[in-house]
Design a protein around this motif. Sequence first.
Motif, PDB file in Angstrom:
ATOM      1  N   THR A 108      -8.646  -7.482  11.538  1.00  0.00           N
ATOM      2  CA  THR A 108      -9.004  -6.085  11.785  1.00  0.00           C
ATOM      3  C   THR A 108      -8.355  -5.560  13.060  1.00  0.00           C
ATOM      4  OG1 THR A 108     -11.126  -6.408  10.669  1.00  0.00           O
ATOM      5  CG2 THR A 108     -10.930  -4.491  12.117  1.00  0.00           C
ATOM      6  N   LEU A 111      -4.667  -4.963  12.512  1.00  0.00           N
ATOM      7  CA  LEU A 111      -4.402  -3.754  11.720  1.00  0.00           C
ATOM      8  C   LEU A 111      -4.556  -2.494  12.570  1.00  0.00           C
ATOM      9  CD1 LEU A 111      -6.099  -4.620   8.293  1.00  0.00           C
ATOM     10  CD2 LEU A 111      -3.675  -4.726   8.921  1.00  0.00           C
ATOM     11  N   THR A 114      -1.521  -2.311  14.725  1.00  0.00           N
ATOM     12  CA  THR A 114      -0.333  -2.018  13.906  1.00  0.00           C
ATOM     13  C   THR A 114      -0.258  -0.531  13.579  1.00  0.00           C
ATOM     14  OG1 THR A 114      -0.384  -4.236  12.940  1.00  0.00           O
ATOM     15  CG2 THR A 114       0.847  -2.559  11.738  1.00  0.00           C
ATOM     16  N   VAL A 115      -1.384   0.057  13.221  1.00  0.00           N
ATOM     17  CA  VAL A 115      -1.420   1.495  12.923  1.00  0.00           C
ATOM     18  C   VAL A 115      -1.074   2.305  14.172  1.00  0.00           C
ATOM     19  CG1 VAL A 115      -2.928   3.406  12.270  1.00  0.00           C
ATOM     20  CG2 VAL A 115      -3.034   1.248  11.010  1.00  0.00           C
ATOM     21  N   LEU A 135      -0.902  -1.450   5.799  1.00  0.00           N
ATOM     22  CA  LEU A 135      -2.140  -2.181   6.068  1.00  0.00           C
ATOM     23  C   LEU A 135      -2.277  -3.407   5.164  1.00  0.00           C
ATOM     24  CD1 LEU A 135      -4.697   0.744   6.568  1.00  0.00           C
ATOM     25  CD2 LEU A 135      -3.739  -0.753   8.324  1.00  0.00           C
ATOM     26  N   THR A 138       0.629  -6.107   6.119  1.00  0.00           N
ATOM     27  CA  THR A 138       0.374  -6.737   7.419  1.00  0.00           C
ATOM     28  C   THR A 138      -0.919  -7.544   7.383  1.00  0.00           C
ATOM     29  OG1 THR A 138       1.478  -4.866   8.482  1.00  0.00           O
ATOM     30  CG2 THR A 138       0.154  -6.306   9.886  1.00  0.00           C
ATOM     31  N   GLY A 139      -1.947  -6.973   6.743  1.00  0.00           N
ATOM     32  CA  GLY A 139      -3.228  -7.680   6.654  1.00  0.00           C
ATOM     33  C   GLY A 139      -3.113  -8.992   5.901  1.00  0.00           C
ATOM     34  N   GLY A 241       4.451  -2.625  12.692  1.00  0.00           N
ATOM     35  CA  GLY A 241       4.104  -1.214  12.539  1.00  0.00           C
ATOM     36  C   GLY A 241       5.164  -0.289  13.099  1.00  0.00           C
TER      37      GLY A 241
END
Length: 339
Positions: A108, A111, A114-115, A135, A138-139, A241
């Motif tokens: 989490t 993510l 990354t965003v 998402l 990468t997740g 990202g």
Amino acid sequence: RGRTLSGQAIQSRNRLAFQRVRPLFGYIEFWGSHFERSMSSELLTVETSLEAPGRLAGVAGVVGSESRAVDGAASAGLAERSVASADRAGWMPLASDYVQLTKPRIVTMILVTTVASAMVAAGGWIAPLSLLWLLVGTGAVAASAGAGNQIWERKIDRQMVRTASRPLPDDRLGTVSASVVAALLGIGGTWLLAECFGLIPTMAGAVTWLLYVLIYTPMKTRTAWNTTVGAVAGALPMLIGYTALGGTLNDASAWLLVAVLVAWQYPHFMAIAWIYRHQYAKAGFRMTTTEDPSGRLASQQSVAGCLVLIACGLALCWTPGASIAAWVASAVVLGSVSY
């Protein structure tokens, strides 16, 4: 004595005699009626007792049949509910164990950062579909790395109270099934990044996985420098990202974002390492807090990490081409990871 009684005298004598015996007839009448009532009630009781078993048997039969019907329906409903509960009890803990295998809290955090880095590269909001694939890809890679780390450390984790309840050390999952899940997640996430965003984000994801699983994890029992390697591995998803949304590795913003997360991990992890220093030492991990039990070195590294974190966060807002979106995104990074 020789006299003859007249008819009137005889009647008077009879009336007098009747009056004398009249109370006796009253007593006889009273006790007779009482005896009759007593006998009648006794006969009624006997009759009722003789007929009662039949009536009770009939009532019992009706009640019994109704009770059996109700019990049958209840048993059937209970059986259905038990089967459903067993099914839920069977797959829900298993699903929870597989989620726990991937280290969902770390995923989490990755993510979120990354965003944030993608927003910096895009200069604003991201298209929903691009955000979704970013998402998911990468997740999946991050989840695979977390699973790989737990597979590697499954025996050591049994020696620590903090990690003994994980699915692998607690024998709730097998090594083979965990390895299959880790491989599927890693391959699927890497393919998705390559398909949707190109080579550089895919390579950033692959390097993150290799550094975290194959270098950082075995280093934890060999040298306290594992913290630095782990910090870099945890920060590289920033490049996923950033490069996925148009940024390049030549941009200063990309490496400042990585530096933000590397710096943050020092105060974050040193606090954890200090709290669990005895467990780490017992399990054989080489941490700063086990090498220096006084805590001075850990506190110095924490303070240094905080200072670098502030400097990188501020520098990020003054890079060429920085925008309000970059400033907001960096604030999100700082706020989310600090929380």
